[in-house]
Every structure is written in C-alpha cells, then in structure tokens.
Write a protein that holds these residues in place. Structure first.
Motif, short mmCIF file in Angstrom:
data_model
loop_
_atom_site.label_atom_id
_atom_site.label_comp_id
_atom_site.label_asym_id
_atom_site.label_seq_id
_atom_site.Cartn_x
_atom_site.Cartn_y
_atom_site.Cartn_z
N PRO A 170 10.58 -37.27 32.76
CA PRO A 170 10.62 -37.95 33.86
C PRO A 170 11.46 -39.33 33.77
N PHE A 171 11.89 -39.79 34.84
CA PHE A 171 12.41 -41.24 34.80
C PHE A 171 11.32 -42.25 35.07
N LEU A 172 10.45 -41.86 35.73
CA LEU A 172 9.10 -42.59 36.09
C LEU A 172 8.26 -42.49 35.00
N GLN A 173 7.43 -43.51 34.84
CA GLN A 173 6.42 -43.61 34.05
C GLN A 173 5.35 -42.67 34.65
#
Lengths: 252, 629
Positions: free
Chosen positions: B252-255
């Motif tokens: 994922p790009f998000l944490q």
C-alpha cells in the motif's frame, strides 16, 4: 556519493501525499537493489532528502530527491534500476551524480515553476487575463498570509518571480479552460508561495471567489540558485536570469 | 492511464484519498474481457485495516493465479466517503478496475470480527446489491462469506448466498469451475446454489430451515433440498508447505496497520486454552517447513521492499524450528537492514536473547499474557502458565535491562471470584517488586513500568466455554472497578498502569458470537438506523442497537447471560470444525473441576482433529523427543 533523482508524478498518484511518496521511494529503492547508504544507530534509515513537498492533487514533472549511495553504477544504470520498480504514476526522468559539497535537495530549493489550469465550467470574470497581469505588475502586493498558528502581512510581489498568461495552452484538453497561467514562485523553506494562494489573492481583488477544486496545478520544475562557478544557461532556456535560477539537476 | 471511479473533487475532499485509487505495487491488473469470472474480495472495514490482513492477500494471490479469474479488492469506504456516495448515488467499486461491484460475478467478504456485521450491509448497500440473499436476482453477484465468524454464520446468514467454512486454499477452484459450468449452460441462480451446497465446505443458508423450541433454543434444522448435507465440515489445508502463499503481496501507499512482510509459520495451536476460539478452529496445528519459509521471506522482502518482517502464528514459541528460522532471519536481515518484529513469544532465555538482538531493549517492552491472576483461574482456562514461569521470565528480563512489562488479563471468566480478580493486582505488584529486588539501586534508570490491560471475556462457539454465561455490562464494569481499586491498594501501585475495555461493545459482541438466525433482523434494523463501523468506538452507537433489539422484540440477554444446559443444541452445531462437541463438553466439565488438559504436543486428548491425518496429530510428540509440560 550523493545522487540526485528527478521524477514525475502524474495520473492517480497525484492523490498520494508527500509522506507516502517518501515511504514509496524507501521501498522502491530496496526493491531496485541500489546500494543506498544508511544512517548509524539502532534503527538505521536510508539517507534520503526530498526537495519541495507537492500538495495532494497536484501533478509534477519537476520532483527531486537526493540519495547517498555506497556504490554507483552510473547515471543511466541507476535511472534504469529505479524506473524498473516504479508503478504507473511516478516516472524517473533524470539522474545526476552530485559534486561533493553540493547542498542537499531540500536545502537547495529556491523556486518552483507551475502551469495552472482552470477546471471546465469555472466562470471566471471576463477580462481576468489582463487584470491578472495588472495585479502582478504592481510595485507591491500586500497580502495576509496565514500559517498554522499565525497571520502576517507579506509583500506577495517579492515571492512571485515570474507570471505569464499562457493563451490556449490547454486548447486540446476538454476538462479544463483553454487559457492557463505560468508562475515562477519562491519555494524556499519557510517562504514558499503556493500558486493557488496567488490566484486566490488576485481574484479577491475582483471580489470573485474561485469555486472549490477549480485549479489544476502542475509543477514544471524546481530550481536552485546556481553557484558562482557553475555555468549559466543561455538566456533562451533560462527562466529569469537575474535570479540565477537553474533546475536542481544542472550542468550534466 | 487508469480512470478512477471517483471525481477529483470527491477525492480531494475526503480523508486519505489513497484508500480508493488502487494501483499499488503488486496490485494485479488483468484484461477484463479475457477472464471468465470476476471476483471482488472484500474486507468490510477501512482500507488500512483490510490491507493488513493476511487471509485476503492469500486469497487474492491464489485466485489471481487462476488465469480465467480476476480477483480485485474492495474495502469499506470511510464514513466521509460513505456519505458522499449515498448522497450522489455512486456505486461501490473495486480498487483495481474501478468498476462497480454489482457487475462482478462474486463478492467475497471475509468476516473477521462480530463488530463488522453492519459494515457487510454497508458494502452490499453501496454496491447496489439487495441486502437479503432472498431478494437477489439473476444478475446480482454471488455473495460469499468466509473467515472465523462463519463458524457461527447464523446471525448474518440472510445476507449471504454462500458461506465458505474453513481454509480458503482448498475449495475455491471447484466452486469457480461449478460457476463457469452454470454460466456456460444457462445460468440459474437457484440451481447453482443448490449444486454448490453439495460441495464440501460450502453452506447455503437459504436451503435450510431452523425450527425453535418454545424456550427459543434451537430444536432442529431441516434441509429444504434433497441430497444436501445436514452437517458441513470445515475445509483444511493438510500440507502448509505446498500450497498458495502470496510471494508478491500488494504494497500500500498508505501506512497501514501491518506495514511489513508477514510470514505465517504455522496454523493452529497446541495449547487448548478454553476461552480461545482460534485454538479450536484451526486444529490440528500444522507447521510450515523452515526451508520454505526462508525462501518466502527473502522473496517477499525483495518483491515488496518492506523494511520489516514479522512472524505470524497463534503461538510462535511452539514452532519447532523457531531457533533455526530466527537465526537465519537475523543474519540475512542485518545486512539488508530489515527489522524483525517479533510476535509475542514466551519469555525465556531464548526469546530474551533473540529480542536483545533485534530490538532496542530500552525502547521495547515485554509481554506476558497470563489471562488470569490466580493459578486456580489459570487452571480453569487451561492456560499453562505458572507464576514461577512468569517470575523467572521477568527476572531474566530485568537483568537484561528491560524495564517495561505489559500484562494481559481477562475479566468475567467463568467461575471467577473476587479473590481471582484481586490476584491480578497482586501479580502486577509482585512483578514490580521483583524488579526492585533484581536490579540494584545504582543500575536502575527509573521506575519499572507495568501496564496491565484487561478485556472482558466473551464466550465463543466451538470452545469449551460455549456453555458459559457471559457477564452483564454492570458486572463487567464492577469487575473493572474492583481491578482498579485492587491495583491502587498495592504497595507498588505507582509503577502500575491499568487499562480496560468498554463494556457496551463487549455485550453486543457476545450476542452476535452465540446468536441465531433471528439476529439478521436486528442487524438489518440497526444498520437502517445508521449503525456502521461498530468496531470503532467513536462510531459505535449503543442506543441505536438497543432500540433495534427492542423493535425486533429480541432480548439480547437470551444470548449472553442465559444459562445453557449441557445438552442444548446450539445454532452452530451443524458445522463441524474438526473438534467434537463431546470433547468440548468434557473440557467444560474439567474446567469446572479446575483440571488442566495437556497440550497436543505432549499428549493427545482426543479432540477429534486427528481424523485429518496431518500436523501434530501424525507427527506426534516424539518429533521433539517429547516436551515436558
């Protein structure tokens, strides 16, 4: 050895924030096999510096990061290694091995240039182009700049290094109005001027308020001030000569 | 370039637009015209939670290995986008293609916890799929559920066309083939469901009827079709070293919550703690070959670029090749500067040595899960952890420089007394005192920090405590108060911090856990009143749930505080998780006598899982030369 990397951000990845772009590159560099240097200590991190953060929603072809490497395969080879592990939405455009003593990307940033489009359906005041130029050509533009906690009055004129109307720049794009605006703005840390702030300040003088999400902002380039011994560009390819601005990758 | 389902204006006004754009590293793109079946895999919670779940990554990887199927992901839109989608009639879409879910062939929903049941309805509703299976037409996707909560699927069975019981690796291919066959030879939804009901591990709720006694307990189940089984046996992977594993998980790009490579070293648990559902459901314990795991680890780190790797299992200390695997990881990760995040290991000389190598002792804390304060209570729950073992681990740790200790307990266990709760405080105090005894004054860097956390015990199906009475909210709170005051009365109380859970949600979780079919109506009513994201305390609306129960004429206490007789027929008894009800009942009786049962490694107790002929049941205790328990 310090290496500077120029990349673009486009398409759906304009919705990824700055911190996530940093995390993305940390993982991408691990996948690429590039021999990045790590800091000392119990939890070492990659030695990496990003130039100027880009707001969520903006696209760019002038993003930069510096990395420190322990072995260097050559500019083209490193570019290929990194490009091979990118996703759609970020592309590696250029790589330069930096001369020793060069300031890191973040500290080097002096200015950034933008091309701004207005979303189709935005009903701008009819003679906005002329009036924007008149706004810009004033000797001084006092405005109030709001920071997180404070408000202060600044002379906006000092932060705008260049402004042009680009007539018909987007004639071939359906989703935006044909005319765009080019701006070269101060992007130094602490002095950064956002392109939307310039336009909002301008339209306020016309008693016009831009509808939300009316602007499509594209960053063209990020600039540094060229050093005394660095070569200048020929006048045609240099944006605003008096400020000695050159792109962050320069003199390759 | 991929086109997004949501307009820029929407993406720019919601929190974290990256939740909805897909396009992550290792996300699988296929040509939709070149696949026969489109499968949307859903975790009905927000992206960062759903993306952290290993099970979905396993299914995503497996189904996408099938050339004729494209598996995409979908998660619950967060509350901000949820409102916009309802207002503007935007159909829920899959992340990869950004196509509407209602155009898919399958919508698979993993059901990991009871508090996500209204989010299942949110996903169906936003997709434009009728909420009830009975109301779906020929063109609607087949909605299939899986995951641990499907071991009692009755409370939400009306929302699903199919329920997959057990581990996903074994039966999906057969199900997809059956679907393709029906698609080819003239589609008829009802006929397909009838046929699917004959596949092992597949439960079709609409083909069964439940008859209740006057006291509202279950009387019997009736199959409404000829030839479909009355008992449905779970699916199980016999050889974990030769099956699917996601070597290229989506990054994922998000944490996200689990932002690391996850290595599942084994499935199941030998321990048999009587409160633990997973410990029964995934029997028998099956290990993955360490050589296979070493290969997986390197491959996954390379394919993701993650800077951390974590081991996953119910009880990693019981994995027989743990020293070998860890020393390999420590060696190969050090040069790559990869962190190793250790799961909760039993605290002993070995694990402290490993922790010392991979963590900063000053910053890390030790975790003990005694679950109960008194030895009497630990015998009742069959938690084979004694005070001596805890003290020995803590002493070693304090000598090694650790100063922070976390302790996990449960309140409201069956047969719990005031003394048992007070023992929680005593145990915390003794550990704190041990620090001051062990570490001389001049070496102390401050006070020892003991963090004690309690959760409220909720009886779950297929555990020996499935007969147990659950506490009321008031009882729960009283117990938490008693714990707090007991800790405050201890000599070292200033070194002890106490956290406890909220009680309202625990009561609802208990209702759902042992609920029956009549709860479908309650969930539906609560959802229509606006309940979603019940697992998020800031969105949990207890008053709406209470009025939903009232409107449906259902008393929640029936499911929680009622006494269950030994011979009661439970709503979930038609499922067979491998462990027999006879065994569970024997364990329930042993608990009442405060007797312990040895773990599977040291002695077989005849739970019933041996019939699978795999894992610890056939490899036996002699594998490690036996173990002293």
């Amino acid at each position: 050895m310090k290496v500077r990397i120029r990349f673009s951000k486009y398409g759906v990845l304009r919705f990824i924030g700055h911190l996530d772009v940093m995390r993305y590159f940390q993982k991408a560099i691990r996948r690429s096999g590039i021999a990045i240097a790590y800091s000392e200590g119990f939890s070492p991190h990659q030695i990496m510096s990003f130039a100027a953060p880009l707001s969520v929603g903006h696209t760019s072809e002038g993003e930069y990061l510096d990395i420190q490497v322990t072995s260097f395969p050559g500019e083209e080879a490193l570019k290929d290694m990194l490009e091979a592990v990118m996703v759609e939405g970020i592309s590696i455009l250029d790589v330069q091995l930096l001369p020793s003593g060069e300031k890191n990307a973040m500290a080097s940033v002096a200015a950034a240039s933008y091309l701004i489009a207005f979303r189709q359906g935005t009903s701008l005041p009819s003679d906005w182009q002329e009036r924007l130029l008149a706004f810009y050509n004033q000797a001084s533009i006092p405005v109030v700049k709001k920071a997180k906690k404070s408000e202060r009055e600044i002379n906006l004129k000092e932060g705008i290094y260049g402004l042009e109307i680009r007539k018909g720049a987007f004639a071939d794009r359906e989703e935006v109005l044909p005319d765009g605006v080019y701006m070269l703005l101060n992007a130094r840390s602490g002095e950064n001027i956002k392109p939307a702030f310039v336009l909002e300040s301008f339209f306020k003088t016309l008693d016009y308020e831009l509808p939300p999400f009316a602007l499509l902002v594209h960053r063209l380039e990020t600039y540094k001030e060229r050093g005394e011994d660095e070569p200048g560009a020929d006048a045609a390819s240099r944006p605003y000569d008096t400020r000695k601005l050159v792109p962050l990758i320069w003199g390759k | 370039m991929r086109k997004l389902a949501l307009k820029d204006e929407i993406l720019l006004q919601v929190e974290k637009p990256a939740r909805y754009i897909g396009g992550e590293v290792n996300a699988v793109m296929k040509d939709k015209d070149r696949v026969d079946v489109r499968f949307a895999m859903c975790f009905p919670d927000v992206y960062e939670i759903g993306m952290s779940h290993l099970g979905i990554q396993i299914i995503y990887d497996m189904v996408n290995q099938f050339e004729d199927v494209w598996c995409e992901r979908v998660y619950s839109p967060w509350v901000d986008l949820d409102q916009i989608m309802r207002r503007e009639n935007i159909p829920l879409f899959a992340l990869e293609s950004q196509d509407p879910i209602r155009d898919f062939d399958f919508l698979g929903i993993t059901i990991q916890y009871e508090m996500c049941y209204t989010n299942i309805l949110q996903v169906l509703d936003l997709s434009g799929i009728p909420l009830l299976s009975a109301e779906r037409g020929e063109k609607d996707p087949i909605v299939i559920g899986g995951g641990p909560c499907t071991y009692n699927p009755e409370p939400f069975c009306d929302f699903f066309d199919l329920i997959y019981v057990g581990e996903a690796e074994t039966r999906y291919r057969d199900l997809l083939d059956l679907y393709k066959e029906y698609k080819k030879n003239g589609w008829n939804r009802r006929d397909f469901l009838k046929k699917a009901a004959k596949l092992p591990g597949i439960y079709v709720p609409s083909l069964y009827q439940v008859v209740y006694n006057e006291d509202k307990t279950v009387k019997e189940r009736i199959a409404l079709e000829e030839g479909i089984p009355l008992t449905i046996e779970k699916e199980l992977v016999k050889d974990l070293s030769h099956t699917y594993y996601p070597l290229k998980p989506v990054v994922p790009f998000l944490q996200v919550t689990q932002d690391r490579v996850v290595l599942e070293i084994q499935r199941g648990c030998i321990r048999g703690c009587r409160f633990c559902q997973a410990g029964q459901l995934y029997r028998p314990v099956r290990e993955r070959n360490p050589e296979v795991l070493k290969h997986y680890a390197l491959e996954m780190l390379q394919n993701t670029g993650h800077e951390e790797i974590s081991l996953s299992s119910l009880s990693s200390s019981d994995y027989s090749a743990l020293p070998e695997l860890l020393s390999f990881l420590i060696e190969s990760c050090a040069e790559k500067r990869i962190n190793i995040s250790l799961p909760s290991l039993r605290i002993d000389a070995f694990s402290l040595d490993v922790m010392n190598k991979v963590q900063d002792v000053k910053k890390s804390s030790l975790t003990f899960a005694p679950e109960a304060g008194s030895q009497r209570m630990r015998n009742i729950i069959n938690k084979g952890l004694t005070e001596e073992v805890i003290f020995e681990g803590a002493r070693l740790a304090f000598e090694g420089g650790w100063t922070r200790v976390k302790l996990y307990f449960m309140l409201g266990l069956p047969m719990e007394t005031t003394e048992d709760i007070q023992e929680i405080a005593h145990l915390c105090n003794k550990i704190a005192a041990l620090y001051y005894e062990t570490v001389p004054k001049e070496k102390r860097t401050g006070r020892v920090q003991i963090v004690a956390s309690t959760s409220f015990f909720i009886p779950k199906p297929f555990t020996p405590f499935q007969w147990a009475r659950q506490c009321t909210k008031e009882e729960f709170l009283e117990k938490a108060y008693l714990t707090r005051t007991s800790i405050a009365g201890e000599l070292n109380q200033k070194s002890i911090k106490y956290n406890w859970h909220e009680a309202d949600a625990s009561v609802l979780e208990g209702v759902m856990a042992r609920g029956d079919r009549r709860l479908n109506q309650v969930i539906l009513t609560a959802y229509k009143k606006g309940c979603i994201y019940d697992a998020w305390s800031e969105y949990y609306q207890n008053d709406k749930w209470l009025s939903a129960f009232e409107e449906c004429g259902i008393d929640p206490d029936f499911y929680t505080v009622r006494k269950r007789e030994d011979d009661e027929l439970f709503p979930w008894d038609f499922l067979d998780c491998g462990v027999s009800k006879k065994f569970l009942l024997k364990e329930w009786h042993k608990a009442q006598r405060e007797e312990i049962t040895p773990n599977c490694q040291s002695q077989c107790s005849g739970c019933g899982a041996m019939r699978y002929g795999c894992g610890v049941c056939v490899e036996g205790p002699e594998r490690r030369g036996g173990e002293v328990s």
